[in-house]
Design an enzyme around this catalytic site. Structure first.
Site, PDB file in Angstrom:
ATOM      1  CB  SER A   1      -3.131   9.549   0.837  1.00  0.00           C
ATOM      2  OG  SER A   1      -3.681  10.908   0.444  1.00  0.00           O
TER       3      SER A   1
ATOM      4  CE1 TYR B   1      -0.693   8.643  10.359  1.00  0.00           C
ATOM      5  CE2 TYR B   1      -3.274   9.178   8.929  1.00  0.00           C
ATOM      6  CZ  TYR B   1      -1.790   9.003  10.463  1.00  0.00           C
ATOM      7  OH  TYR B   1      -3.016   9.767  11.301  1.00  0.00           O
ATOM      8  CE1 TYR B   2      -0.776   3.182   3.034  1.00  0.00           C
ATOM      9  CE2 TYR B   2      -2.760   4.921   4.008  1.00  0.00           C
ATOM     10  CZ  TYR B   2      -2.195   3.217   4.183  1.00  0.00           C
ATOM     11  OH  TYR B   2      -2.686   2.765   4.791  1.00  0.00           O
ATOM     12  CB  ILE B   3       2.676  10.561  -0.236  1.00  0.00           C
ATOM     13  CG1 ILE B   3       1.714  10.701  -0.259  1.00  0.00           C
ATOM     14  CG2 ILE B   3       3.693  11.622  -0.701  1.00  0.00           C
ATOM     15  CD1 ILE B   3       0.593  10.911  -1.325  1.00  0.00           C
TER      16      ILE B   3
ATOM     17  NE  ARG C   1      -4.347   1.109   3.246  1.00  0.00           N
ATOM     18  CZ  ARG C   1      -5.552   1.519   2.411  1.00  0.00           C
ATOM     19  NH1 ARG C   1      -5.307   0.886   0.630  1.00  0.00           N
ATOM     20  NH2 ARG C   1      -5.595   2.751   2.796  1.00  0.00           N
TER      21      ARG C   1
END
Length: 697
Positions: free
Chosen positions: A651, A654-656, A538
DNA sequence: CTTTCCCATTCTGAGACCCAACG
DNA sequence: CCGTTGGGTCTCAGAATGGGAAA
């Protein structure tokens, strides 16, 4: 709608949930013009007086002249709310909040009770609890107004604790009918007498101040100064605000210092001559911890107060979240630096475990789950973890092709469990699904992830809109967020899914991948790459997508850099299915409008076609053009609304990989401040500090 | 001025994942 | 021996909150 009669039974109104009635006329006795009570935007200073005069019942009354402003219940309890009525000053009972105003819908003499109802717009509802009520005694018309003599009001602000015992008798609340009956039968009092019996519990006070433990010191000019209790209490109020920009404001400092001095004992007063020499830092007790001697922020240091569980679709919603006591709390710290428990209490447990990063833990119920006091996102420990996470996700690029090759082979395997594993991994790798752990029956909400997908969640379309082999997912994911997407898949995946579904027949509630579970998958992933788990995919996919999106922005497209950044961010949010679930009120309106406009347009076009043979088509043409423009505008608007349904925050946080953003910022000369907010810059300090222009994920 | 919109920040619930114990 | 279970730990999630300013 809460009726007036019900209100009386619930006085004062704190915490009363009130639903608004669309047409609050049900209790009207007679029509009366609306009276707006304007609210001051900022708290007025005590000396400012404003007079509002307005029309009511076709007669002019002087409504207020007073010192009301952002009155909250808190103020009211303290008796600070005053309404100067023709009959003299009266305590004001209202739930005004700044930002809100209320419409006085009706005044009901002779009791002098007036009900103010906020307009049912979302903001006032949200901010002030929808309803404000005002008790206004001595209501008289101007003509018969009593002389404006303001009798001194006795308002006992100091009470001796403990509070008087609550009345034992339980009283049923009146029905509306009963209320009106009572109103008709009530004795007519002579002037100046309002009641024969009056009972209540008095105001509620905040908990008393607890003195700081002995190891917390206040310094003046570098020297320890022991403050008297009252001065300490006031000082700690200032200490709480040390980070606030107001503590650099001259007036703020001056005013505080003056008032603080008043609370000092003569001895202390003699010592403290200037605020500049004061060091309050230790007194700001909470919110910080010291890691190897370095001051770090704590993420969450307030234990949530007892309340009823508000879950997202949780079967536990409404259950009591018990009060957490010091005895329930485990402290994790170094051996010689155990924090002082609150006076007269003790910690449940104290441990000195350097292998974990939490500072305190306690069991919250329901469900019986441990909660932790953790370092702030900006802290070294959290930053390190964040960095490690992205490094693992980054290293996946060296293995991904091989992994893909492997799971593609599995699709043809004789072993069904391998085929299932291959398909599951494909979905994770391609669509960034979460793993989908088992949820405890009855304890948690039924939500799903890749491994726990059920047969009914997946619909196969051999031929969809001319394209072949599409899979439709429709299930509740984490936090009960709907995952609904139609996606194309590989032929072999499609055939496998078809087979898995067929085996289960009509049973939609059955697990689609019965041979795979998160545990098995985890063991397998571990063997493929060090540190590889489902969520690594993810993160990896999100980062790759972001990087790609940013790369696609050419000089030509990069005029508005922040906008293009958001565009890229949006793609990632879409991928991760990050949504906001708040239903936008005007969303459906907009759709209706668009629909109507579309219909009109086609009608007009048809008319135009028919009229083409004739001569006078200019008017129709312009009509068509106008409608067309209108529709285009609506379309833009609706696309904007659609974007609002996406939540870019998750996003981003936590993701990029922040290093991607930092590199992009440097490359295009965009100040990081334009992309990240203060809190985000704190969290990503590690990446900003690296300042690597050439970073590639 | 009031009302509405916008946004950053806080709050706390909900997952993922690890590991030891169990069967 | 190996799959399963459940507690412990940390990460991710949207809603609530509340300040500020545009409309």
């Amino acid at each position: 709608m809460l009726f007036f009669s019900e209100l009386l039974g619930r006085w004062p109104l704190q915490g009363v949930p009130v639903k608004l009635c669309a047409s609050p006329v049900s209790w009207h006795q007679s029509p009366s013009s609306l009276l707006t009570i304007p609210m001051a935007r900022k708290p007025l200073s005590p000396i400012s007086h404003t007079t509002y005069t307005t029309q009511c019942c076709n007669e002019e009354y002087e409504i207020f002249q007073g010192t009301y402003s952002s009155l909250s219940f808190d103020h009211i309890y303290r008796g600070q709310g005053l309404a100067y009525t023709p009959g003299g000053p009266q305590p004001l009972i209202t739930s005004y909040h700044n930002h809100s105003s209320a419409k006085l819908l009706q005044l009901i003499p002779p009791s002098g009770l007036a009900l103010c109802m906020a307009e049912p717009d979302s903001n006032t509802q949200r901010r002030s609890g929808a309803l404000a009520a005002l008790r206004w005694q001595g209501f008289r018309s101007r003509s018969s107004a009593a002389p404006k003599e303001k009798p001194p009001i006795e308002m006992p602000l100091e009470r001796t604790l403990p509070r008087p015992p609550a009345p034992v008798e339980r009283r049923r609340e009146m029905t509306e009918d009963e209320f009106w009956k009572w109103r008709e039968e009530e004795p007519k009092y002579e002037d100046g007498i309002k009641w024969t019996s009056l009972r209540h519990n008095g105001p509620a006070f905040p908990p008393p101040y607890e003195q700081l433990p002995d190891n917390i010191k206040f310094y003046y000019n570098g020297e320890i100064v022991t403050l008297n209790a009252e001065a300490e209490e006031v000082a700690s109020l200032y200490a709480k605000m040390l980070d606030h920009k107001l503590t650099r404001d001259e007036t703020f400092r001056k005013n505080f210092f003056t008032d603080w001095k008043d609370t000092m004992s003569p001895e202390v007063k003699k010592v403290i001559a200037s605020l500049d020499q004061c060091d309050f830092r230790e007194m700001a007790e909470f919110g910080y911890f010291f890691l190897d001697g370095h001051k770090q922020r704590i993420g969450n240091y307030n234990i949530s107060p007892p309340g009823l569980l508000v879950g997202r679709n949780s079967p536990n919603r409404g259950k009591l979240k018990k009060k957490i006591l010091p005895e329930d709390v485990t402290i994790n710290c170094s051996e010689k630096e155990v924090p002082e428990p609150p006076p007269g209490r003790r910690w449940g447990q104290v441990q000195h475990n350097p292998a974990v990063i939490w500072l305190a833990s306690w069991k919250e119920s329901p469900p019986e789950k441990l909660k932790y006091m953790m370092p702030h996102a900006s802290s070294k420990l959290m930053g390190e973890n964040d960095w490690k996470k992205y490094e693992v996700a980054r290293s996946l690029k060296h293995h991904r092709a091989q992994i893909q090759e492997q799971y593609s082979k599995d699709w043809d395997s004789e072993d069904k469990s391998l085929r299932q594993r291959g398909v599951v991994l494909y979905l994770i790798d391609k669509f960034a699904f979460r793993v989908g752990n088992k949820t405890k029956d009855g304890m948690t909400t039924d939500t799903f992830g890749c491994c726990s997908l059920r047969v009914k969640h997946v619909t196969l379309h051999e031929d969809h809109k001319g394209e072949t082999k599409k899979v439709e997912f429709n299930f509740m994911g984490k936090s009960s967020i709907l995952y609904k997407k139609m996606v194309p898949v590989e032929e072999k995946v499609f055939r496998n899914l078809q087979q898995f579904k067929e085996e289960k027949g009509e049973k939609g509630e059955v697990d689609l991948f019965d041979q795979v579970n998160p545990q098995v998958l985890r063991t397998y992933l571990k063997s493929l790459m060090k540190g590889l788990t489902t969520k690594v995919f993810r993160t990896h996919i999100a980062c790759i997508t972001m990087e790609q999106q940013l790369k696609n922005l050419t000089h030509h497209h990069i005029k508005n850099k922040v906008l293009s950044f958001n565009e890229a961010n949006r793609k990632v949010a879409e991928l991760c299915n990050h949504q906001r679930t708040k239903t936008e009120l005007h969303w459906s309106d907009l759709q209706d409008k668009t629909e109507a406009s579309t219909d009109e347009l086609s009608l007009l076009k048809k008319k135009l076609e028919q009229a083409m043979q004739g001569i006078n088509t200019e008017e129709l043409k312009s009509d068509v053009k106008r409608k067309d423009d209108e529709l285009r505008k609506l379309d833009v608007k609706s696309r904007m609304e659609e974007n609002k349904q996406l939540n870019l925050n998750s996003s981003n946080l936590y993701y990029i990989d922040p290093r991607i953003i930092v590199a992009w910022c440097i490359k295009w000369g965009v100040p990081v401040e334009e992309i990240y907010t203060k809190a985000q810059r704190d969290k990503f300090a590690w990446a900003i500090h690296m300042n690597n222009e050439n970073f590639e994920f």
